[in-house]
Design a protein around this motif. Structure first.
Motif, mmCIF file in Angstrom:
data_model
loop_
_atom_site.group_PDB
_atom_site.id
_atom_site.type_symbol
_atom_site.label_atom_id
_atom_site.label_comp_id
_atom_site.label_asym_id
_atom_site.label_seq_id
_atom_site.Cartn_x
_atom_site.Cartn_y
_atom_site.Cartn_z
ATOM 1 N N LEU A 157 22.568 -24.332 -9.013
ATOM 2 C CA LEU A 157 23.371 -23.179 -8.675
ATOM 3 C C LEU A 157 24.518 -22.925 -9.099
ATOM 4 N N ALA A 158 25.197 -23.838 -9.593
ATOM 5 C CA ALA A 158 26.715 -23.639 -10.201
ATOM 6 C C ALA A 158 26.517 -23.146 -11.634
ATOM 7 N N GLY A 159 25.522 -23.281 -12.376
ATOM 8 C CA GLY A 159 25.391 -22.943 -13.724
ATOM 9 C C GLY A 159 25.384 -21.657 -13.968
ATOM 10 N N PRO A 160 24.380 -20.988 -13.742
ATOM 11 C CA PRO A 160 24.062 -19.538 -14.169
ATOM 12 C C PRO A 160 24.977 -18.428 -13.253
ATOM 13 N N PRO A 161 25.136 -17.355 -14.129
ATOM 14 C CA PRO A 161 26.021 -16.400 -13.420
ATOM 15 C C PRO A 161 25.322 -15.447 -12.590
ATOM 16 N N GLY A 162 25.890 -14.590 -11.720
ATOM 17 C CA GLY A 162 24.912 -13.816 -10.944
ATOM 18 C C GLY A 162 24.984 -14.372 -9.189
ATOM 19 N N GLY A 163 26.421 -14.627 -8.827
ATOM 20 C CA GLY A 163 26.577 -14.861 -7.524
ATOM 21 C C GLY A 163 25.770 -15.991 -6.894
ATOM 22 N N THR A 164 25.544 -16.949 -7.623
ATOM 23 C CA THR A 164 25.163 -18.345 -7.280
ATOM 24 C C THR A 164 26.180 -19.412 -6.710
ATOM 25 N N GLU A 165 27.532 -19.158 -7.217
ATOM 26 C CA GLU A 165 28.634 -19.794 -7.003
ATOM 27 C C GLU A 165 28.640 -19.964 -5.390
ATOM 28 N N THR A 166 28.578 -18.820 -4.606
ATOM 29 C CA THR A 166 28.778 -19.137 -3.172
ATOM 30 C C THR A 166 27.526 -19.911 -2.663
ATOM 31 N N ALA A 167 26.522 -20.049 -3.157
ATOM 32 C CA ALA A 167 25.299 -20.860 -2.494
ATOM 33 C C ALA A 167 25.766 -22.237 -3.098
ATOM 34 N N ALA A 168 26.149 -22.336 -4.270
ATOM 35 C CA ALA A 168 26.570 -23.578 -4.686
ATOM 36 C C ALA A 168 27.871 -24.466 -3.773
ATOM 37 N N GLU A 169 28.652 -23.637 -3.503
ATOM 38 C CA GLU A 169 29.770 -24.222 -2.721
ATOM 39 C C GLU A 169 29.303 -24.564 -1.328
ATOM 40 N N GLY A 170 28.221 -23.683 -0.970
ATOM 41 C CA GLY A 170 27.793 -24.091 0.484
ATOM 42 C C GLY A 170 27.035 -25.571 0.304
ATOM 43 N N CYS A 171 26.376 -25.651 -0.771
ATOM 44 C CA CYS A 171 25.870 -26.883 -0.831
ATOM 45 C C CYS A 171 26.542 -28.222 -1.148
ATOM 46 N N ARG A 172 27.918 -27.868 -1.825
ATOM 47 C CA ARG A 172 28.785 -28.925 -1.915
ATOM 48 C C ARG A 172 29.361 -29.442 -0.449
ATOM 49 N N ALA A 173 29.727 -28.223 0.247
ATOM 50 C CA ALA A 173 30.360 -28.507 1.410
ATOM 51 C C ALA A 173 29.307 -29.202 2.566
ATOM 52 N N CYS A 174 27.972 -28.904 2.404
ATOM 53 C CA CYS A 174 27.141 -29.493 3.304
ATOM 54 C C CYS A 174 26.906 -30.998 2.776
ATOM 55 N N ALA A 175 27.050 -31.299 1.469
ATOM 56 C CA ALA A 175 26.831 -32.610 0.944
ATOM 57 C C ALA A 175 28.153 -33.404 1.301
ATOM 58 N N ARG A 176 29.300 -33.033 1.584
ATOM 59 C CA ARG A 176 30.353 -33.580 1.783
ATOM 60 C C ARG A 176 30.198 -33.753 3.517
ATOM 61 N N ALA A 177 30.080 -32.914 4.253
ATOM 62 C CA ALA A 177 29.765 -33.012 5.603
ATOM 63 C C ALA A 177 28.654 -34.084 6.058
ATOM 64 N N CYS A 178 27.673 -34.274 5.222
ATOM 65 C CA CYS A 178 26.544 -35.138 5.473
ATOM 66 C C CYS A 178 27.357 -36.698 4.855
#
Length: 122
Positions: free
Chosen positions: A94-115
């Motif tokens: 999700l971090a690669g392509p443009p078009g608003g995917t960075e918000t989802a990518a950051e949510g994924c990274r935050a979840c991975a850290r919490a896990c």
């Protein structure tokens, strides 16, 4: 042998933080998937699939962490590790392509850290 109160509180806080991060990630990825579908672009199919798969992993993990269930520590560890790995994979996609995917990518990274933080306490 009983668990000292401070450790029990720390465990519950980490478990709640992980469940909350999973819920937030699931919402962000589901939103990303719905936007990809609405755009109807074939090139967005991988993003949609990634969003759906990550949302499902996070929802399942959030449900397990939030419920008082008869799951073993090993079962809980496997679920949280699976979610963490799925979130890391999704964030990379999700971090690669443009078009608003960075918000989802950051949510994924935050979840991975919490896990990862929760796994340290298991």
């Amino acid at each position: 042998m009983t668990t000292p109160p401070r450790e029990a509180v720390r465990y519950l806080e980490a478990r709640f933080a992980c469940a909350q991060a999973c819920g937030e990630c699931a919402r962000a990825c589901a939103l990303r998937a719905s936007v990809a579908v609405a755009q109807g672009a074939r090139s967005r199919e991988a993003l949609r699939r990634t969003g759906v798969e990550c949302a499902e992993a996070c929802e399942a993990t959030c449900g397990l962490l939030s419920a008082e269930s008869e799951v073993t520590e090993d079962g809980l560890r496997l679920q949280v590790e699976w979610c963490r790995e799925r979130c890391l994979e999704s964030a990379a996609i999700l971090a690669g392509p443009p078009g608003g995917t960075e918000t989802a990518a950051e949510g994924c990274r935050a979840c991975a850290r919490a896990c990862a933080d929760f796994l340290k306490l298991l």
